[in-house]
Design a protein around this motif. Structure first.
Motif, PDB file in Angstrom:
ATOM      1  N   ARG A   3     -13.125 -13.042  32.367  1.00 31.47           N
ATOM      2  CA  ARG A   3     -14.416 -12.122  31.709  1.00 31.47           C
ATOM      3  C   ARG A   3     -14.121 -10.745  31.466  1.00 31.47           C
ATOM      4  NH1 ARG A   3     -16.825 -14.973  36.470  1.00 31.47           N
ATOM      5  NH2 ARG A   3     -17.669 -16.783  35.621  1.00 31.47           N
ATOM      6  N   ALA A  10     -21.012  -9.795  25.626  1.00 31.06           N
ATOM      7  CA  ALA A  10     -21.101 -11.489  25.308  1.00 31.06           C
ATOM      8  C   ALA A  10     -22.245 -11.636  24.185  1.00 31.06           C
ATOM      9  CB  ALA A  10     -21.408 -12.074  26.777  1.00 31.06           C
ATOM     10  N   ARG A  37     -19.201 -12.864  38.215  1.00 26.30           N
ATOM     11  CA  ARG A  37     -20.533 -12.478  37.639  1.00 26.30           C
ATOM     12  C   ARG A  37     -21.597 -11.517  38.541  1.00 26.30           C
ATOM     13  NH1 ARG A  37     -23.013 -17.944  36.010  1.00 26.30           N
ATOM     14  NH2 ARG A  37     -22.420 -18.378  38.260  1.00 26.30           N
ATOM     15  N   TYR A  41     -19.913  -9.395  34.890  1.00 29.74           N
ATOM     16  CA  TYR A  41     -19.172  -9.583  33.751  1.00 29.74           C
ATOM     17  C   TYR A  41     -19.794 -10.882  33.234  1.00 29.74           C
ATOM     18  CZ  TYR A  41     -15.971  -5.830  34.715  1.00 29.74           C
ATOM     19  OH  TYR A  41     -15.327  -4.701  34.662  1.00 29.74           O
ATOM     20  N   ARG A  42     -19.509 -11.297  31.990  1.00 33.89           N
ATOM     21  CA  ARG A  42     -20.078 -12.658  31.344  1.00 33.89           C
ATOM     22  C   ARG A  42     -19.016 -12.975  30.262  1.00 33.89           C
ATOM     23  NH1 ARG A  42     -23.009 -12.001  35.030  1.00 33.89           N
ATOM     24  NH2 ARG A  42     -25.202 -12.008  35.452  1.00 33.89           N
ATOM     25  N   HIS A  43     -18.952 -14.430  29.952  1.00 31.70           N
ATOM     26  CA  HIS A  43     -18.200 -14.771  29.140  1.00 31.70           C
ATOM     27  C   HIS A  43     -19.156 -14.866  27.725  1.00 31.70           C
ATOM     28  CE1 HIS A  43     -14.308 -15.995  30.112  1.00 31.70           C
ATOM     29  NE2 HIS A  43     -14.636 -16.374  31.570  1.00 31.70           N
ATOM     30  N   GLU A  47     -16.490 -21.916  25.041  1.00 29.67           N
ATOM     31  CA  GLU A  47     -15.400 -22.489  26.124  1.00 29.67           C
ATOM     32  C   GLU A  47     -15.010 -23.895  25.507  1.00 29.67           C
ATOM     33  OE1 GLU A  47     -14.667 -23.519  30.763  1.00 29.67           O
ATOM     34  OE2 GLU A  47     -16.590 -22.708  30.231  1.00 29.67           O
ATOM     35  N   GLN A  62     -22.944 -19.343  27.422  1.00 34.32           N
ATOM     36  CA  GLN A  62     -22.160 -18.468  28.399  1.00 34.32           C
ATOM     37  C   GLN A  62     -22.067 -18.864  29.694  1.00 34.32           C
ATOM     38  OE1 GLN A  62     -24.331 -14.793  27.579  1.00 34.32           O
ATOM     39  NE2 GLN A  62     -23.903 -14.564  25.406  1.00 34.32           N
ATOM     40  N   ASP A  63     -20.715 -18.880  30.005  1.00 34.52           N
ATOM     41  CA  ASP A  63     -20.696 -19.218  31.574  1.00 34.52           C
ATOM     42  C   ASP A  63     -21.267 -20.527  31.986  1.00 34.52           C
ATOM     43  OD1 ASP A  63     -18.870 -17.409  32.970  1.00 34.52           O
ATOM     44  OD2 ASP A  63     -20.329 -15.822  32.294  1.00 34.52           O
ATOM     45  N   THR A  71     -16.772 -22.393  34.968  1.00 34.13           N
ATOM     46  CA  THR A  71     -17.622 -21.519  36.045  1.00 34.13           C
ATOM     47  C   THR A  71     -18.347 -22.712  37.060  1.00 34.13           C
ATOM     48  OG1 THR A  71     -18.316 -20.037  34.151  1.00 34.13           O
ATOM     49  CG2 THR A  71     -19.883 -20.444  36.001  1.00 34.13           C
TER      50      THR A  71
END
Length: 96
Positions: A3, A10, A37, A41-43, A47, A62-63, A71
């Motif tokens: 992340r 994100a 997280r 923090y985030r993606h 994915e 996200q995530d 995740t």
């Protein structure tokens, strides 16, 4: 990929680079779940997770907490396997 930003980052990636970013995560690779997280923090979205059975799963959002996505599949670093970071990715192994 770890992340690399907070929620605003994100969201910016999703809004400005939609469909242009793909992260491919392999099995129980611990790298995609750090930093945690809980630290903010985030993606961004994008994915693709390679499951233990070798299937490539698209993980929307996200995530994604699904166990078919990194995740959900690797909830803590203690459950991760850093060797999975090396692949294989579609039959190709990385040696980082």
């Amino acid at each position: 990929m770890p992340r690399v930003g907070n929620q605003a980052f994100a969201d910016w990636v999703d809004n400005h680079l939609s469909g242009q970013v793909t992260r491919i995560n392999n099995r129980e690779d611990a790298v995609p779940i750090v930093p945690d997280r809980l630290l903010g923090y985030r993606h961004a979205s994008g994915e693709v997770h390679i499951t233990d059975s070798g299937l490539w799963e698209n993980c929307p959002g996200q995530d994604n907490p699904s166990t078919l996505c990194s995740t959900g599949d690797v909830p803590t670093i203690l459950e991760g396997n850093t060797n999975d970071h090396n692949g294989p990715y579609g039959g190709i192994s990385m040696h980082c």
